[in-house]
Design a protein around this motif. Structure first.
Motif, PDB file in Angstrom:
ATOM      1  N   THR A   1       0.849  -1.192   0.000  1.00 22.53           N
ATOM      2  CA  THR A   1       0.000   0.000   0.000  1.00 22.53           C
ATOM      3  C   THR A   1       0.888   1.248   0.000  1.00 22.53           C
ATOM      4  OG1 THR A   1      -0.054   0.038   2.416  1.00 22.53           O
ATOM      5  CG2 THR A   1      -1.772  -1.243   1.291  1.00 22.53           C
ATOM      6  N   PRO A   2       0.333   2.421  -0.312  1.00 31.23           N
ATOM      7  CA  PRO A   2       1.151   3.635  -0.267  1.00 31.23           C
ATOM      8  C   PRO A   2       1.856   3.859   1.067  1.00 31.23           C
ATOM      9  CG  PRO A   2      -0.893   4.081  -1.413  1.00 31.23           C
ATOM     10  CD  PRO A   2      -1.007   2.684  -0.878  1.00 31.23           C
TER      11      PRO A   2
ATOM     12  N   ASP B   1       0.682  11.505   4.493  1.00 30.25           N
ATOM     13  CA  ASP B   1      -0.125  10.353   4.091  1.00 30.25           C
ATOM     14  C   ASP B   1      -1.165  10.021   5.154  1.00 30.25           C
ATOM     15  OD1 ASP B   1      -0.575   7.708   2.543  1.00 30.25           O
ATOM     16  OD2 ASP B   1      -0.015   7.028   4.558  1.00 30.25           O
TER      17      ASP B   1
ATOM     18  N   TYR C   1      -9.417   8.526  -0.066  1.00 32.38           N
ATOM     19  CA  TYR C   1      -7.961   8.431   0.107  1.00 32.38           C
ATOM     20  C   TYR C   1      -7.311   7.602  -0.992  1.00 32.38           C
ATOM     21  CZ  TYR C   1      -3.600   6.537   2.035  1.00 32.38           C
ATOM     22  OH  TYR C   1      -2.308   6.126   2.206  1.00 32.38           O
ATOM     23  N   ARG C   2      -7.927   6.452  -1.326  1.00 32.95           N
ATOM     24  CA  ARG C   2      -7.325   5.566  -2.322  1.00 32.95           C
ATOM     25  C   ARG C   2      -7.353   6.146  -3.724  1.00 32.95           C
ATOM     26  NH1 ARG C   2      -9.355  -0.520  -0.505  1.00 32.95           N
ATOM     27  NH2 ARG C   2      -8.395  -0.476   1.579  1.00 32.95           N
ATOM     28  N   ILE C   3      -8.222   7.117  -3.942  1.00 34.40           N
ATOM     29  CA  ILE C   3      -8.263   7.796  -5.242  1.00 34.40           C
ATOM     30  C   ILE C   3      -7.164   8.849  -5.313  1.00 34.40           C
ATOM     31  CG2 ILE C   3      -9.670   9.224  -6.784  1.00 34.40           C
ATOM     32  CD1 ILE C   3     -12.153   7.947  -5.513  1.00 34.40           C
TER      33      ILE C   3
ATOM     34  N   THR D   1      -2.322   7.136  -4.638  1.00 35.42           N
ATOM     35  CA  THR D   1      -2.177   5.862  -5.339  1.00 35.42           C
ATOM     36  C   THR D   1      -0.742   5.345  -5.209  1.00 35.42           C
ATOM     37  OG1 THR D   1      -1.590   6.946  -7.422  1.00 35.42           O
ATOM     38  CG2 THR D   1      -3.939   6.561  -6.986  1.00 35.42           C
ATOM     39  N   LYS D   2      -0.550   4.071  -5.520  1.00 35.48           N
ATOM     40  CA  LYS D   2       0.791   3.485  -5.476  1.00 35.48           C
ATOM     41  C   LYS D   2       1.728   4.196  -6.454  1.00 35.48           C
ATOM     42  CE  LYS D   2       1.313  -0.942  -5.521  1.00 35.48           C
ATOM     43  NZ  LYS D   2       1.160  -2.379  -5.843  1.00 35.48           N
ATOM     44  N   LYS D   3       1.229   4.509  -7.647  1.00 40.99           N
ATOM     45  CA  LYS D   3       2.055   5.174  -8.655  1.00 40.99           C
ATOM     46  C   LYS D   3       2.529   6.535  -8.165  1.00 40.99           C
ATOM     47  CE  LYS D   3       2.040   6.754 -13.460  1.00 40.99           C
ATOM     48  NZ  LYS D   3       1.248   6.862 -14.718  1.00 40.99           N
ATOM     49  N   ARG D   4       1.618   7.334  -7.619  1.00 38.61           N
ATOM     50  CA  ARG D   4       1.986   8.659  -7.110  1.00 38.61           C
ATOM     51  C   ARG D   4       2.956   8.542  -5.944  1.00 38.61           C
ATOM     52  NH1 ARG D   4      -4.067  11.428  -7.199  1.00 38.61           N
ATOM     53  NH2 ARG D   4      -4.192  11.664  -9.480  1.00 38.61           N
ATOM     54  N   CYS D   5       2.731   7.539  -5.120  1.00 31.59           N
ATOM     55  CA  CYS D   5       3.600   7.335  -3.962  1.00 31.59           C
ATOM     56  C   CYS D   5       5.012   6.957  -4.407  1.00 31.59           C
ATOM     57  CB  CYS D   5       3.018   6.252  -3.070  1.00 31.59           C
ATOM     58  SG  CYS D   5       3.887   6.052  -1.513  1.00 31.59           S
TER      59      CYS D   5
END
Length: 290
Positions: A45-46, A112, A123-125, A128-132
């Motif tokens: 997760t992020p 975060d 929050y999940r929108i 995201t993993k990519k942004r993190c």
């Protein structure tokens, strides 16, 4: 100016021993934390990605900074002046860079946690993993580039410590503010939940948001922040009582103060595994059931 003449066997040998033991333990423990997150998709997760970034700084402190510091101590004892000067510049830049990455990562984790409770189901929108991952890459590239430039164009200067401390204080203010806001919002959420229980109504403040899981992770990160603050206390006390120039002429006080900071690299993964049941269970599966 730091010279080899101020280094003596009576304090250098214990320093070497302490850094050797904690360097090995920090490397192994943080490697296990990173490996566990990497091999367990549900943990990716992020928030755990940011945690693995923090663990990576601790791993490098144990695997790189502490061995380089041991080499620095040996060069001082052997009076290898050229190696002593070069390794001194290297260990200072490495230490500064990892400190900067650690503090910015702690700030990112605080942000975060704030976004998690402030945005709830959105929050999940937003996170995201990519942004993190992009944020983590940036957090690592900026201080790393500064270290390379510093090694090429300048050596250690007295005002470097003042600049670093000022930056750290700024980030600490940001981190403490974000955690304060998170606890404030969490308190309001608990009040809303209690109100709904008393009046036998459905709580609509955070559908699908696990506040208890959030609270435990938040408390864990606050404990880590507290550990970091405590680890800097001995060195800050030495600086405030003697002044920078006097401390540089008393390497025993300086380096034992720095050792307490490096010790955090061993304590942090122990805290992760103690407080995070999911991480601990996944590591147990990897070690004993793979």
């Amino acid at each position: 100016m730091v010279t080899t003449q101020t280094y003596h066997f009576d304090f250098v040998i214990p320093l070497i021993g302490l850094n050797l033991v904690t360097g090995i333990s920090a490397t192994i423990l943080n490697a296990l934390v990173i490996l566990t997150i990497w091999k367990t998709p549900p943990l990716q997760t992020p928030s755990r990605i940011l945690l693995s970034s923090l663990a990576l700084t601790d791993l490098l402190a144990g695997a790189v900074v502490q061995p380089v510091f041991i080499a620095y101590c040996i060069s001082a004892l052997m009076n290898w002046c050229q190696a002593f000067v070069f390794i001194h510049a290297l260990v200072v830049r490495l230490g500064y860079s990892l400190t900067a990455i650690s503090m910015t990562t702690l700030a990112a984790i605080a942000l975060d946690r704030f976004l998690a409770i402030a945005t709830k189901q959105n929050y999940r929108i937003i996170v995201t993993k990519k942004r993190c991952l992009i944020a983590v890459i940036f957090l690592w590239l900026a201080p790393g580039s500064a270290m390379i430039i510093g090694l090429q164009f300048k050596t250690y200067e007295d005002n470097d410590t003042t600049i670093l401390m000022s930056i750290m204080i700024l980030f600490l203010v940001i981190i403490i503010t974000l955690y304060g806001l998170s606890f404030y919002l969490m308190k309001k959420m608990f009040t809303s939940i209690a109100h709904s229980v008393i009046h036998n109504t459905t709580d609509q403040t955070a559908p699908g948001f696990n506040i208890w899981k959030y609270k435990r992770f938040l408390v864990t990160m606050v404990i880590i922040l507290g550990q970091v603050l405590l680890s800097y206390t001995p060195l800050l006390c030495v600086y405030s009582s003697l002044g920078l120039n006097a401390v540089l002429n008393k390497p025993a006080l300086l380096h034992f103060g720095e050792f307490f900071i490096l010790l955090i690299s061993t304590l942090n993964p122990i805290l992760y595994l103690w407080r995070m049941k999911g991480l601990r269970h996944a590591l147990n599966q990897i070690l004993f059931h793979s």
